[in-house]
Write a protein that holds these residues in place. Structure first.
Motif, PDB file in Angstrom:
ATOM      1  N   VAL A   1      42.209  27.349  41.591  1.00  0.00           N
ATOM      2  CA  VAL A   1      43.269  28.280  41.184  1.00  0.00           C
ATOM      3  C   VAL A   1      44.495  27.478  40.766  1.00  0.00           C
ATOM      4  O   VAL A   1      45.012  26.677  41.554  1.00  0.00           O
ATOM      5  CB  VAL A   1      43.646  29.241  42.332  1.00  0.00           C
ATOM      6  CG1 VAL A   1      44.683  30.253  41.853  1.00  0.00           C
ATOM      7  CG2 VAL A   1      42.404  29.960  42.856  1.00  0.00           C
ATOM      8  N   HIS A   2      44.964  27.682  39.534  1.00  0.00           N
ATOM      9  CA  HIS A   2      46.143  26.957  39.050  1.00  0.00           C
ATOM     10  C   HIS A   2      47.401  27.380  39.797  1.00  0.00           C
ATOM     11  O   HIS A   2      47.565  28.562  40.133  1.00  0.00           O
ATOM     12  CB  HIS A   2      46.327  27.177  37.549  1.00  0.00           C
ATOM     13  CG  HIS A   2      45.438  26.291  36.739  1.00  0.00           C
ATOM     14  ND1 HIS A   2      44.396  26.755  35.995  1.00  0.00           N
ATOM     15  CD2 HIS A   2      45.429  24.939  36.612  1.00  0.00           C
ATOM     16  CE1 HIS A   2      43.778  25.724  35.420  1.00  0.00           C
ATOM     17  NE2 HIS A   2      44.377  24.627  35.775  1.00  0.00           N
ATOM     18  N   LYS A   3      48.295  26.395  39.988  1.00  0.00           N
ATOM     19  CA  LYS A   3      49.478  26.649  40.811  1.00  0.00           C
ATOM     20  C   LYS A   3      50.471  27.595  40.144  1.00  0.00           C
ATOM     21  O   LYS A   3      51.317  28.170  40.819  1.00  0.00           O
ATOM     22  CB  LYS A   3      50.166  25.318  41.152  1.00  0.00           C
ATOM     23  CG  LYS A   3      49.331  24.452  42.079  1.00  0.00           C
ATOM     24  CD  LYS A   3      50.001  23.104  42.309  1.00  0.00           C
ATOM     25  CE  LYS A   3      49.127  22.214  43.157  1.00  0.00           C
ATOM     26  NZ  LYS A   3      49.670  20.845  43.260  1.00  0.00           N
TER      27      LYS A   3
ATOM     28  N   PHE B   1      50.380  33.596  40.241  1.00  0.00           N
ATOM     29  CA  PHE B   1      50.901  34.307  41.421  1.00  0.00           C
ATOM     30  C   PHE B   1      49.848  34.309  42.532  1.00  0.00           C
ATOM     31  O   PHE B   1      50.162  34.149  43.717  1.00  0.00           O
ATOM     32  CB  PHE B   1      51.261  35.736  40.991  1.00  0.00           C
ATOM     33  CG  PHE B   1      51.858  36.591  42.067  1.00  0.00           C
ATOM     34  CD1 PHE B   1      52.882  36.124  42.870  1.00  0.00           C
ATOM     35  CD2 PHE B   1      51.407  37.895  42.258  1.00  0.00           C
ATOM     36  CE1 PHE B   1      53.441  36.929  43.855  1.00  0.00           C
ATOM     37  CE2 PHE B   1      51.966  38.706  43.234  1.00  0.00           C
ATOM     38  CZ  PHE B   1      52.973  38.217  44.040  1.00  0.00           C
ATOM     39  N   SER B   2      48.592  34.473  42.148  1.00  0.00           N
ATOM     40  CA  SER B   2      47.503  34.504  43.138  1.00  0.00           C
ATOM     41  C   SER B   2      47.464  33.229  43.969  1.00  0.00           C
ATOM     42  O   SER B   2      47.069  33.266  45.143  1.00  0.00           O
ATOM     43  CB  SER B   2      46.144  34.651  42.439  1.00  0.00           C
ATOM     44  OG  SER B   2      46.097  35.807  41.661  1.00  0.00           O
ATOM     45  N   HIS B   3      47.827  32.107  43.354  1.00  0.00           N
ATOM     46  CA  HIS B   3      47.732  30.830  44.083  1.00  0.00           C
ATOM     47  C   HIS B   3      48.494  30.900  45.394  1.00  0.00           C
ATOM     48  O   HIS B   3      47.971  30.571  46.465  1.00  0.00           O
ATOM     49  CB  HIS B   3      48.256  29.683  43.219  1.00  0.00           C
ATOM     50  CG  HIS B   3      48.192  28.353  43.915  1.00  0.00           C
ATOM     51  ND1 HIS B   3      49.195  27.905  44.760  1.00  0.00           N
ATOM     52  CD2 HIS B   3      47.229  27.407  43.941  1.00  0.00           C
ATOM     53  CE1 HIS B   3      48.839  26.744  45.260  1.00  0.00           C
ATOM     54  NE2 HIS B   3      47.668  26.408  44.780  1.00  0.00           N
TER      55      HIS B   3
ATOM     56  N   PHE C   1      47.656  38.823  32.269  1.00  0.00           N
ATOM     57  CA  PHE C   1      49.040  39.131  32.700  1.00  0.00           C
ATOM     58  C   PHE C   1      49.193  38.669  34.139  1.00  0.00           C
ATOM     59  O   PHE C   1      48.225  38.647  34.895  1.00  0.00           O
ATOM     60  CB  PHE C   1      49.311  40.646  32.633  1.00  0.00           C
ATOM     61  CG  PHE C   1      48.942  41.255  31.319  1.00  0.00           C
ATOM     62  CD1 PHE C   1      49.837  41.235  30.255  1.00  0.00           C
ATOM     63  CD2 PHE C   1      47.690  41.822  31.126  1.00  0.00           C
ATOM     64  CE1 PHE C   1      49.484  41.783  29.024  1.00  0.00           C
ATOM     65  CE2 PHE C   1      47.318  42.362  29.909  1.00  0.00           C
ATOM     66  CZ  PHE C   1      48.217  42.349  28.848  1.00  0.00           C
ATOM     67  N   SER C   2      50.449  38.364  34.530  1.00  0.00           N
ATOM     68  CA  SER C   2      50.653  37.922  35.911  1.00  0.00           C
ATOM     69  C   SER C   2      51.082  39.076  36.811  1.00  0.00           C
ATOM     70  O   SER C   2      51.850  39.945  36.401  1.00  0.00           O
ATOM     71  CB  SER C   2      51.713  36.826  35.971  1.00  0.00           C
ATOM     72  OG  SER C   2      51.883  36.451  37.335  1.00  0.00           O
ATOM     73  N   GLY C   3      50.620  39.027  38.047  1.00  0.00           N
ATOM     74  CA  GLY C   3      51.021  40.005  39.055  1.00  0.00           C
ATOM     75  C   GLY C   3      52.469  39.833  39.493  1.00  0.00           C
ATOM     76  O   GLY C   3      52.974  40.659  40.261  1.00  0.00           O
ATOM     77  N   ARG C   4      53.129  38.762  39.025  1.00  0.00           N
ATOM     78  CA  ARG C   4      54.568  38.645  39.302  1.00  0.00           C
ATOM     79  C   ARG C   4      55.336  39.746  38.580  1.00  0.00           C
ATOM     80  O   ARG C   4      56.395  40.166  39.026  1.00  0.00           O
ATOM     81  CB  ARG C   4      55.101  37.298  38.801  1.00  0.00           C
ATOM     82  CG  ARG C   4      54.797  36.168  39.706  1.00  0.00           C
ATOM     83  CD  ARG C   4      55.654  34.948  39.421  1.00  0.00           C
ATOM     84  NE  ARG C   4      55.075  33.835  40.125  1.00  0.00           N
ATOM     85  CZ  ARG C   4      54.073  33.115  39.677  1.00  0.00           C
ATOM     86  NH1 ARG C   4      53.583  33.342  38.486  1.00  0.00           N
ATOM     87  NH2 ARG C   4      53.563  32.146  40.407  1.00  0.00           N
TER      88      ARG C   4
HETATM   89  C1  LIG Z   1      38.008  33.975  31.190  1.00  0.00           C
HETATM   90  C2  LIG Z   1      39.163  33.502  32.050  1.00  0.00           C
HETATM   91  C3  LIG Z   1      38.961  32.463  32.936  1.00  0.00           C
HETATM   92  C4  LIG Z   1      40.000  32.001  33.756  1.00  0.00           C
HETATM   93  N1  LIG Z   1      39.761  30.988  34.646  1.00  0.00           N
HETATM   94  C5  LIG Z   1      40.756  30.589  35.482  1.00  0.00           C
HETATM   95  C6  LIG Z   1      40.505  29.595  36.492  1.00  0.00           C
HETATM   96  O1  LIG Z   1      39.392  29.086  36.647  1.00  0.00           O
HETATM   97  N2  LIG Z   1      41.553  29.253  37.315  1.00  0.00           N
HETATM   98  C7  LIG Z   1      42.805  29.803  37.191  1.00  0.00           C
HETATM   99  O2  LIG Z   1      43.709  29.451  37.947  1.00  0.00           O
HETATM  100  N3  LIG Z   1      43.070  30.741  36.219  1.00  0.00           N
HETATM  101  C8  LIG Z   1      42.069  31.147  35.396  1.00  0.00           C
HETATM  102  N4  LIG Z   1      42.317  32.117  34.446  1.00  0.00           N
HETATM  103  C9  LIG Z   1      43.705  32.583  34.234  1.00  0.00           C
HETATM  104  C10 LIG Z   1      44.211  33.642  35.196  1.00  0.00           C
HETATM  105  O3  LIG Z   1      43.284  34.676  35.411  1.00  0.00           O
HETATM  106  C11 LIG Z   1      45.513  34.224  34.615  1.00  0.00           C
HETATM  107  O4  LIG Z   1      46.482  33.187  34.502  1.00  0.00           O
HETATM  108  C12 LIG Z   1      46.071  35.401  35.390  1.00  0.00           C
HETATM  109  O5  LIG Z   1      47.061  36.029  34.599  1.00  0.00           O
HETATM  110  C13 LIG Z   1      46.676  35.011  36.736  1.00  0.00           C
HETATM  111  O6  LIG Z   1      47.265  36.143  37.305  1.00  0.00           O
HETATM  112  P1  LIG Z   1      48.308  36.082  38.526  1.00  0.00           P
HETATM  113  O7  LIG Z   1      49.537  35.320  38.042  1.00  0.00           O
HETATM  114  O8  LIG Z   1      48.607  37.516  38.792  1.00  0.00           O
HETATM  115  O9  LIG Z   1      47.645  35.393  39.661  1.00  0.00           O
HETATM  116  C14 LIG Z   1      41.280  32.595  33.645  1.00  0.00           C
HETATM  117  C15 LIG Z   1      41.482  33.662  32.752  1.00  0.00           C
HETATM  118  C16 LIG Z   1      40.436  34.123  31.966  1.00  0.00           C
HETATM  119  C17 LIG Z   1      40.668  35.282  31.022  1.00  0.00           C
END
Ligand SMILES: Cc1cc2nc3c(=O)[nH]c(=O)nc-3n(C[C@H](O)[C@H](O)[C@H](O)COP(=O)(O)O)c2cc1C
Length: 201
Positions: free
Chosen positions: A55-57, A60-62, A90-93
């Motif tokens: 999960v990328h830092k 928001f989920s991170h 989209f971000s949950g932020r």
């Molecule tokens: C097909 C696809 C694959 C993705 N794979 C990853 C992943 O492996 N790791 C990750 O951190 N984000 C991944 N993302 C991006 C997140 O789902 C995206 O940044 C999301 O808006 C995060 O939402 P949040 O900020 O509410 O947590 C992927 C998105 C898509 C559409």
């Protein structure tokens, strides 16, 4: 010698099915969902089922996952492009992404989506820093199928997603992937040790 782009295309063969990952903080009721293609089975022992996710830092989920040590992971079916768009673009932020998506609280607190191929509720047992993301290793403590009664179709693989992504969303997907790659490029060498709190016991 392969170019970095050719190498990346080869590495794409190692991406996981497209999964939805959910998280929630008890007290203030924050809940969220995102999309991943970096989930793998992380145990060969049927009685010790495990998965890992990167999960990328910047997501928001991170922080929700890191703070709670829990997440829900959902295999999706091929009819769920709309869900991928809502959770992964989209971000949950900025919004409550789960407001219009039928779900219920799981046994660990992270939301369980009604419509999915199957769900796994996971408790984190360890974590690894990659600089730009965290790899979470989770014990699967509960599992079930989605509640849809209609035929579900096949599991949504990364290859199916890339081949069938609706044209109107492709540009946004590629733009966001590029931004994530730039974020990762700037941080990938700065790897820090992580001592997962649960291991202190
Ligand atoms: C097909 C696809 C694959 C993705 N794979 C990853 C992943 O492996 N790791 C990750 O951190 N984000 C991944 N993302 C991006 C997140 O789902 C995206 O940044 C999301 O808006 C995060 O939402 P949040 O900020 O509410 O947590 C992927 C998105 C898509 C559409």
């Amino acid at each position: 010698m392969l170019s970095p782009d050719q190498t990346y295309q080869l590495l794409r063969a190692l991406t996981s099915p497209i999964v939805a990952v959910t998280s929630a903080q008890g007290g203030d009721g924050k809940r969220n969902g995102m999309i991943l293609d970096s989930a793998i089975r992380a145990s060969i022992v049927p009685t010790v089922p495990r998965v890992s996710v990167y999960v990328h830092k910047f997501n928001f989920s991170h922080d929700l996952i890191f703070q709670t040590g829990r997440f829900g992971l959902h295999l999706l079916h091929t009819g769920q492009f709309d869900l991928i768009h809502r959770l992964g673009f989209f971000s949950g932020r900025d919004r409550d992404k789960l407001a219009d998506i039928p779900h219920r609280p799981g046994t660990l607190g992270a939301p369980v989506l009604d419509d999915c191929h199957a769900h796994f509720e996971c408790r984190i047992v360890n974590a690894m820093d990659t600089g730009s993301s965290t790899c979470f290793l989770g014990d699967v403590v509960a599992v079930g199928f989605g509640s849809a009664t209609a035929p579900l179709g096949e599991v949504m693989t990364a290859a199916y997603f890339r081949a069938n992504l609706p044209a109107e969303w492709r540009r946004d997907y590629e733009r966001q992937l590029k931004a994530a790659q730039e974020f990762a490029l700037a941080r990938s060498r700065d790897v820090k040790p992580v001592i997962w709190p649960g291991l202190a016991r």
